[in-house]
Each structure stands twice: as C-alpha cells, then as structure tokens.
Write a protein that holds these residues in place. Structure first.
Motif: not given
Ligand code: AMP
Length: 279
Positions: A30, A37, A151, A177, A185
């Motif tokens: 997103m 990411h 998630d 991470v 994060m």
């Molecule tokens: P989002 O943009 O928050 O929807 O996340 C996109 C993808 O990045 C999802 O699969 C999240 O689980 C992954 N993601 C977000 N934050 C982290 C993190 N700190 N460590 C690993 N993956 C992450």
C-alpha cells in the motif's frame, strides 16, 4: 524501472515474447515504503526473473474512513526506493482500475482463520484483502507472491484463498523487519511523533517478554500480566493480545502446537500490530 497504471499496459509488457518462460514475482503493497517492503522486493529479485511491486491503498480493506484518509502516501519517494532496490516494474492503479463497475469477486471460505484478531477487530478487512489480492493474481498471474509475517494472519488468509481458488501462485512468507529498537517497521510508524516512536517500543519488548516467559500451561497468567503492563502505560491502549496456534490461528490445544503471540495497540490514534513466535 517501468511504471504502469493500468492492467492492460502491464499485461502488454508481461505478454511480450521476450518474457516468455520468465518467472514473475509479485509484491503487493500500500506504499509509504520502508525496509520491510524492500526485504520482500529483494526476496523476489532473488527467486524470480521479474519483480512487480504494486502500490495501491485498497479502500475495501479499511473499515474506518478516517484511517483510509490518513494512510501515508508518497509515490515519488516510493518509486525512487523501488528503483534503488532494482524492482523491475511498479504498478500503481487508481481505484476504478482495480474495481471497475460490475466486478464480481469470488467469496472464499476462509475456514475461520479470518475470525479472530484482525478479522474480529476490523470487520470486512480480510474480505477486502482477498478481493484485491485475487484481482491482482488474476491479472498479473505471478508464479510467486511475497508477503510479510508482520501481517501474519493476512498471509494465512492469502494461503487459504490460494488453495481454494487454485491460483497456482507460490506464497512466500518473509520475516518481520524491525528497527534497531525492536519496533516492527510499518508505514503507520511514519505518523507517530518522536515520543510515540519511543513509546511504541513497548510492543516488541512485551512480545519478547512473552516469548521468554511463556509455556503451554501459563497462558492465562501471561495474558493478565501483559494486560496489566498496558493498563499502566497511559499512552497506549491494548486492542487485543492473543496466543494461538500459528497453523490454524485457533486456541492452543497441545504442547505440539506452534504457539505465536499477536497484539494490536492504539497509540496517538494510530493502530499498530505485531506478533512473535513462541517456540
Ligand atoms: P502494506 O504496505 O503494509 O500493506 O504491506 C505490504 C507487504 O509488506 C505485506 O505483505 C506486509 O506484511 C509486508 N510488510 C510490511 N511491513 C513489514 C515488515 N516490517 N517486515 C516484513 N514485511 C513487512
């Protein structure tokens, strides 16, 4: 790096003869990108020939309008970061492109993994996740898709969706991470004040404490201690804390279950989630 905004342009690129037989890795996001990411993009680069990252703030998975409105967005910086990390393609569609009028999304039996925690506290959230990821899988047809265990419940939902709808996409789980402080994060961290960022460290500290002290028979005690720790912390409100079997996300039945602790808190009006394996 190529930037596409419509499925048809992206498909035209992916359908080129030169790309025949190449593996496509897909990283849905997103935006408001960070190193978490990027770890997914790097994994995709390692395992696939072409990495496609999407940036789409999916309205269908937000159950609060305010939360959607305030979601951080920064397309230019995101594109730069993806370029530096050698992503091949970024896909940035508008809402109408993802959800054209008359689009019918399949209903998926999520076998109860959507009912607790995020599913319970954000009604409709996982329906929105399934809808958007299904649409991307249909159109992009990747061989592998990369999701973060930040998630954790979401990855379990996606794996179940993949099984039911038989997309033949390998779901690759990627580790959480964290900042040096331990804080997981998250794009939402960008909305925290400096004080908030310091206070938020309590989340990972408490999860680590749970990991150090949990055994199969002291779950209730751990639960009470954790709730107390958050009650005495005026800044943060605990939304839920649960220890479940990480395979089916249901209560633990035996010591053989792989236990995982999950929590969601609210800090400065921002919802933060984290989880930790207890084995
Ligand atoms: P989002 O943009 O928050 O929807 O996340 C996109 C993808 O990045 C999802 O699969 C999240 O689980 C992954 N993601 C977000 N934050 C982290 C993190 N700190 N460590 C690993 N993956 C992450």
């Amino acid at each position: 790096m190529l930037v596409y905004r419509t499925f048809s342009d992206l498909r035209k690129y992916l359908d080129q003869k030169d790309l025949f037989g190449k593996t496509i890795g897909f990283v849905p996001t997103m935006g408001a990108l960070h190193k978490g990411h990027m770890s997914l993009v790097q994994k995709s680069n390692q395992l696939c020939d072409i990495s496609v990252t999407s940036i789409f703030v999916n309205p269908a998975q937000f159950n609060k309008v305010e939360d959607l409105k305030k979601y951080p967005r920064n397309e230019e910086v995101d594109i730069q970061m993806l370029e530096v990390n050698q992503c091949d393609v970024v896909f940035i569609p508008e809402v109408d492109e993802v959800y054209p009028e008359g689009l019918v999304s399949p209903k998926v039996d999520l076998k109860g993994i959507d009912l607790r925690m995020e599913g319970k506290h954000r009604p409709g959230h996982f329906d929105g996740v399934v809808q958007v990821v299904g649409r991307f899988f249909d159109q992009i047809r990747p061989q592998k898709a990369f999701f973060g265990e930040k998630d954790f419940q979401q990855v379990s939902v996606i794996e179940q969706m993949e099984r039911v709808l038989n997309y033949k996409v390998e779901i690759v789980r990627c580790a959480i991470v964290r900042e040096d402080s331990g804080l997981a994060m998250s794009s939402r961290n960008k909305r925290l004040s400096d004080v908030g960022l310091t206070q938020a460290v309590l989340i990972s500290e408490q999860l680590q404490w749970v990991k150090n002290n949990f055994n199969f028979s002291n779950g209730n005690e751990i639960q009470r201690a954790l709730e107390k720790a958050f009650k005495t912390d005026a800044a943060m409100e605990l939304e839920y804390f649960e220890i479940v079997d990480e395979v089916n996300l249901q209560p633990l039945k035996s010591t053989n279950n792989k236990a995982r602790a999950f929590m969601a808190v609210e800090l400065e009006g921002i919802r933060l989630i984290d989880n930790i394996a207890l084995y």
